[in-house]
Design a protein around this motif. Structure first.
Motif, mmCIF file in Angstrom:
data_model
loop_
_atom_site.group_PDB
_atom_site.id
_atom_site.type_symbol
_atom_site.label_atom_id
_atom_site.label_comp_id
_atom_site.label_asym_id
_atom_site.label_seq_id
_atom_site.Cartn_x
_atom_site.Cartn_y
_atom_site.Cartn_z
ATOM 1 N N ASN A 506 14.881 44.902 105.460
ATOM 2 C CA ASN A 506 13.923 43.995 105.009
ATOM 3 C C ASN A 506 14.115 43.811 103.490
ATOM 4 O OD1 ASN A 506 12.766 42.945 107.361
ATOM 5 N ND2 ASN A 506 11.565 44.871 107.410
ATOM 6 N N ASP A 507 14.792 44.862 102.880
ATOM 7 C CA ASP A 507 14.789 44.766 101.419
ATOM 8 C C ASP A 507 16.322 44.119 101.140
ATOM 9 O OD1 ASP A 507 12.358 45.628 100.928
ATOM 10 O OD2 ASP A 507 13.276 47.755 100.978
ATOM 11 N N GLY A 508 17.057 43.777 102.066
ATOM 12 C CA GLY A 508 18.420 43.183 102.036
ATOM 13 C C GLY A 508 19.091 44.266 101.812
ATOM 14 N N ASP A 509 18.912 45.754 101.852
ATOM 15 C CA ASP A 509 19.973 46.740 101.468
ATOM 16 C C ASP A 509 20.869 46.891 102.820
ATOM 17 O OD1 ASP A 509 19.253 47.646 99.056
ATOM 18 O OD2 ASP A 509 17.336 48.596 99.885
ATOM 19 N N TYR A 510 21.920 47.146 102.548
ATOM 20 C CA TYR A 510 22.908 47.321 103.753
ATOM 21 C C TYR A 510 23.086 49.141 104.162
ATOM 22 C CZ TYR A 510 24.567 42.482 103.496
ATOM 23 O OH TYR A 510 24.477 41.236 103.419
ATOM 24 N N TRP A 511 23.099 49.244 105.419
ATOM 25 C CA TRP A 511 23.401 50.587 105.695
ATOM 26 C C TRP A 511 24.626 50.548 106.808
ATOM 27 C CZ3 TRP A 511 19.337 54.468 105.457
ATOM 28 C CH2 TRP A 511 18.218 53.884 104.799
ATOM 29 N N ILE A 512 25.786 51.224 106.327
ATOM 30 C CA ILE A 512 26.957 51.379 107.175
ATOM 31 C C ILE A 512 26.736 52.051 108.261
ATOM 32 C CG2 ILE A 512 29.405 51.506 107.205
ATOM 33 C CD1 ILE A 512 28.280 49.541 104.827
ATOM 34 N N THR A 513 26.860 51.521 109.589
ATOM 35 C CA THR A 513 26.802 52.348 110.658
ATOM 36 C C THR A 513 28.013 52.972 111.474
ATOM 37 O OG1 THR A 513 26.877 50.124 111.808
ATOM 38 C CG2 THR A 513 24.694 50.992 111.422
ATOM 39 N N GLY A 514 29.168 52.503 110.835
ATOM 40 C CA GLY A 514 30.384 53.140 111.216
ATOM 41 C C GLY A 514 31.261 52.125 111.487
ATOM 42 N N ARG A 515 32.372 52.447 112.087
ATOM 43 C CA ARG A 515 33.439 51.595 112.568
ATOM 44 C C ARG A 515 32.830 50.739 113.872
ATOM 45 N NH1 ARG A 515 37.880 53.167 109.139
ATOM 46 N NH2 ARG A 515 37.275 55.333 108.630
ATOM 47 N N ILE A 516 33.132 49.437 113.855
ATOM 48 C CA ILE A 516 32.742 48.770 114.709
ATOM 49 C C ILE A 516 33.039 48.944 116.083
ATOM 50 C CG2 ILE A 516 33.999 46.606 114.990
ATOM 51 C CD1 ILE A 516 30.460 46.127 114.420
ATOM 52 N N HIS A 525 22.193 48.571 124.848
ATOM 53 C CA HIS A 525 21.592 48.764 123.683
ATOM 54 C C HIS A 525 22.953 49.088 122.527
ATOM 55 C CE1 HIS A 525 17.335 48.439 124.525
ATOM 56 N NE2 HIS A 525 17.870 48.928 125.555
ATOM 57 N N ARG A 526 22.973 48.623 121.409
ATOM 58 C CA ARG A 526 24.026 49.137 120.593
ATOM 59 C C ARG A 526 23.770 50.069 119.615
ATOM 60 N NH1 ARG A 526 28.285 45.436 121.021
ATOM 61 N NH2 ARG A 526 28.995 46.150 118.799
ATOM 62 N N LEU A 527 24.179 51.221 119.436
ATOM 63 C CA LEU A 527 23.870 52.312 118.615
ATOM 64 C C LEU A 527 25.054 52.664 117.677
ATOM 65 C CD1 LEU A 527 22.199 54.633 121.416
ATOM 66 C CD2 LEU A 527 21.097 53.523 119.541
ATOM 67 N N GLY A 528 24.809 52.723 116.343
ATOM 68 C CA GLY A 528 25.877 53.045 115.590
ATOM 69 C C GLY A 528 26.145 54.543 115.745
ATOM 70 N N THR A 529 27.294 55.081 115.438
ATOM 71 C CA THR A 529 27.374 56.430 115.442
ATOM 72 C C THR A 529 26.874 57.151 114.401
ATOM 73 O OG1 THR A 529 29.658 56.199 114.211
ATOM 74 C CG2 THR A 529 29.844 56.486 116.734
ATOM 75 N N ALA A 530 26.881 56.577 113.070
ATOM 76 C CA ALA A 530 26.178 57.274 111.972
ATOM 77 C C ALA A 530 24.729 57.620 112.178
ATOM 78 C CB ALA A 530 26.509 56.353 110.816
ATOM 79 N N GLU A 531 24.064 56.841 112.901
ATOM 80 C CA GLU A 531 22.725 57.229 113.032
ATOM 81 C C GLU A 531 22.344 58.344 113.814
ATOM 82 O OE1 GLU A 531 19.502 53.225 112.687
ATOM 83 O OE2 GLU A 531 20.811 53.406 114.616
#
Ligand code: ATP
Ligand code: MG
Length: 648
Positions: A506-516, A525-531
């Motif tokens: 919500n603050d416009g901050d980016y969190w890289i979730t890994g390679r698409i 449900h889409r889940l990022g490896t990083a999380e």
């Protein structure tokens, strides 16, 4: 994921920073509203031009035709910018501090000394027939001569291709052939962690299949015996002894190639990324000064190898263009002991320290004691690059290494981007552990739906694309422009596609979730490896984790986790149950890990990144089609994981 903490900008940092919060907002707005005006100003401020450009930017982002041209008509020389223009004001200031593998050996080169060495080597290269536009391969240990070689090429307009000194003869051969290098610069041996690396021997093997290599310059690092082919092989010190130290810097067009660099190979066959002169240098210098808030006179240390883009932009070109003191380290974090990084920080009074999550996790595994036995009082700013940094590792870096005083620049970027695209600025950006936060000036990121490409507004998650060029952007894949178009501009027309996924909060901050390609689709449900990996390493028994999907009859994809435990921990089924529960608590019931395999270590690229594509193959039991494994740091890790593959 549980809501993260926010670390405000320390007032003492903001007070002296080049960029504070208000200035960031103002400059960022200007950079997107009037990009041409903005970049013209920056190009003037950061670079000395022999001749001004006639057009700031001309580009086409495809889908069929792609070209990117910055500062056309402008003329400059990168070596001139990194050396000559500093001579008057700081000729006797140190440019490169070299810390050898042996803690008792170091060396300093002033700007004047570096300038002399570069001019001499430039003349040597010329005398061996190297002309503007020719490619030169550099296969070197982490010694100052590596930087000298790069700058000597830049001085005469030759295009360097640095190949990481840890690569095998076959990898070296492939890269020499792909870019048709006729000259190779190497050393007799490298030294890392007390062990010798047979560089010349590897080079001999590679050159046996590269008949066009006519010159091999060899730096004497250890003095041990090496094989020699007269006529082709020349000692660097012999050639330098007779060379003149006068060599005019070749005026280059802004869009003339500066270097080729092959990507790490995390996702497939390495690509020969081509960077050009003007835009790259502007972007390298500007990001180095602002992302790390580099202040004149500070000691700056990037622990990367010059064989990676991080070493190109943030050991050599960015810092030297800014007249900085750049520390170059030959060794490894755990030699002679786990405290080495911090001993070097104290010894050379390092103010800014930039490293990779893989190193932080490895050091974390050894506990706080090796850190706490050093002072680290000189440290002001910390940086991270290479992979998403798990919040757990971030907190450790911040509190244990930085004693809670030093902002962390979590810099998201790629070989392809030349420099930082998303990163906090120390004096401007409140930090969230694990988030790369905000775009750099002039960078306009966007998220699009990974399957249909529709833009995502506000908070959300998707494929991370960039909507317009920035000066440090790669211009082509060397010798294969179609691959450039297909890889980066086809999937989401009108955008540069990074290959990474990201979440925007919500603050416009980016969190890289890994390679698409690594994103999991569990029951829709889409889940990022990083999380998921970050949740696993929250457990005190876990040192490192890598997560991949595997075919699952009911869920579509199941979650397969490879887990490395802390030293001294016993691997029990009870621990597995705890880990499954931990991830469910952190992310939700959808993130139920199906299979955990204990991994003594994880397969990594030679740059230290986890190679999930290989783990995916093992999880899916597709052992016969592992793909390109040439950039694996240690192939035995893969054999070990295959042998102990978990039953499904
Ligand atoms: P290849 O392109 O051959 O697969 P690679 O992508 O590993 O190799 P690099 O250019 O060295 O080659 O790495 C860039 C990638 O590293 C990014 O696309 C991203 O996935 C990851 N990365 C780098 N810095 C960060 C960061 N701060 N946070 C998250 N991910 C990062
Ligand atoms: Mg990549």
């Amino acid at each position: 994921m549980s809501e993260s903490k926010i670390y405000p900008v320390p007032p003492a940092i903001a007070a002296t920073a080049h960029i504070n919060q208000a200035r960031y907002q103002q400059l960022y707005q200007q950079s997107v509203k009037d990009p041409d005006g903005f970049w013209a100003e920056q190009a003037q401020e950061f670079v000395t031009w022999f001749q001004p450009w006639t057009r700031v930017l001309d580009y086409n982002y495809g889908p069929d035709e792609v070209y990117i041209r910055w500062f056309e008509g402008g003329k400059l020389n990168v070596a001139y910018n990194c050396l000559d223009r500093h001579l008057e004001k700081r000729g006797d200031q140190v440019a490169i501090v070299w810390e050898s593998d042996d803690p008792n050996v170091d060396r300093r080169l002033t700007y004047r000394e570096l300038h002399t060495e570069v001019c001499k080597l430039a003349n040597v290269l010329k005398s061996r027939g190297v002309n503007k536009g020719d490619r030169v391969c550099i296969y070197m240990p982490m010694i100052p001569e590596a930087a000298v070689a790069m700058l000597a090429c830049a001085r005469i307009g030759a295009v360097h291709s640095v190949v990481f000194g840890g690569f095998s003869p076959d990898s070296l051969r492939d890269r020499i052939l792909d870019s048709d290098c006729r000259v190779l610069i190497t050393a007799d041996e490298g030294v890392r962690g007390g062990r010798h690396v047979p560089l010349k021997k590897n080079a001999d093997h590679a050159m046996a299949e590269c008949p066009d290599v006519t010159t091999c310059l060899v730096v004497k690092r250890t003095g041990n015996a090496v094989e020699w082919r007269d006529g082709r092989d020349i000692w660097y010190h012999d050639a330098m002894a007779g060379a003149s130290d006068q060599c005019a810097a070749e005026p280059m067009d802004a869009e003339d190639p500066l270097f080729i660099l092959y990507t790490s190979g995390s996702t497939g066959k390495p690509k020969g990324v081509l960077h050009t002169t003007g835009g790259y240098l502007v972007f390298a210098a500007m990001t180095h000064r602002y992302s790390f808030d580099y202040q004149d006179g500070e000691m700056y240390w990037c622990t990367a190898d010059v064989g990676w883009v991080t070493g190109h932009t943030y050991i050599v070109y960015g810092p030297l263009a800014n007249g900085a003191k750049s520390l170059m380290f030959e060794g490894i974090p755990n030699y002679p002991d786990m405290s080495r990084f911090w001993q070097v920080v104290d010894k050379h009074q390092v103010n800014i320290f930039y490293t990779a999550p893989t190193a932080i996790r490895a050091l974390m595994r050894a506990g706080e004691a090796p850190v706490k036995q050093t002072s680290r009082a000189s440290l002001r700013i910390l940086g991270s690059v290479g992979e998403p940094i798990n919040p757990e590792a971030w907190e450790w870096y911040y509190h244990v290494v930085g004693d809670g005083r030093c902002p962390i620049a979590d810099t998201w970027w790629q070989t392809e981007t030349g420099g930082h695209l998303i990163t906090p600025l120390p004096g401007a950006t409140p930090l969230k552990p694990g988030s790369a936060t905000q775009p750099f000036f002039g960078v306009v990121p966007a998220l699009v739906d990974a399957t249909d490409g529709t833009p995502i507004a506000g908070a959300g998650e998707g494929a991370l694309v960039i909507t317009r060029p920035w000066p440090g952007q790669m211009r082509t894949v060397y010798g294969d422009h179609q691959r450039f178009i297909d890889t980066y501009f086809k999937q989401y027309p009108g955008y540069y596609f990074s290959g990474d996924g990201a979440r925007r909060d919500n603050d416009g901050d980016y969190w890289i979730t890994g390679r698409i390609d690594d994103v999991l689709n569990v029951s829709g449900h889409r889940l990022g490896t990083a999380e998921i990996e970050s949740a696993l390493v929250l457990h005190s028994a876990v040192a490192e984790a890598a997560v991949v999907g595997y075919p699952h009859d009911i869920k579509g994809q199941g979650i397969y986790a490879y887990v490395t435990v802390m030293a001294g921990i016993t691997q029990t089924d009870e621990l597995k149950r705890e880990l499954v529960q931990l991830v469910r608590n952190e992310i939700g019931a959808i993130a139920t890990v199906d299979i955990i395999q204990w991994a003594p270590s994880l397969p990594k690229t030679r740059s230290g990144k986890i190679m999930r594509r290989i783990l995916r193959k093992i999880a899916a039991n597709e052992i016969s089609t592992l793909g390109d494994t040439s950039t694996l740091a240690d192939p035995t890790v893969v054999e070990e994981l295959i042998a102990h593959r978990a039953n499904q």
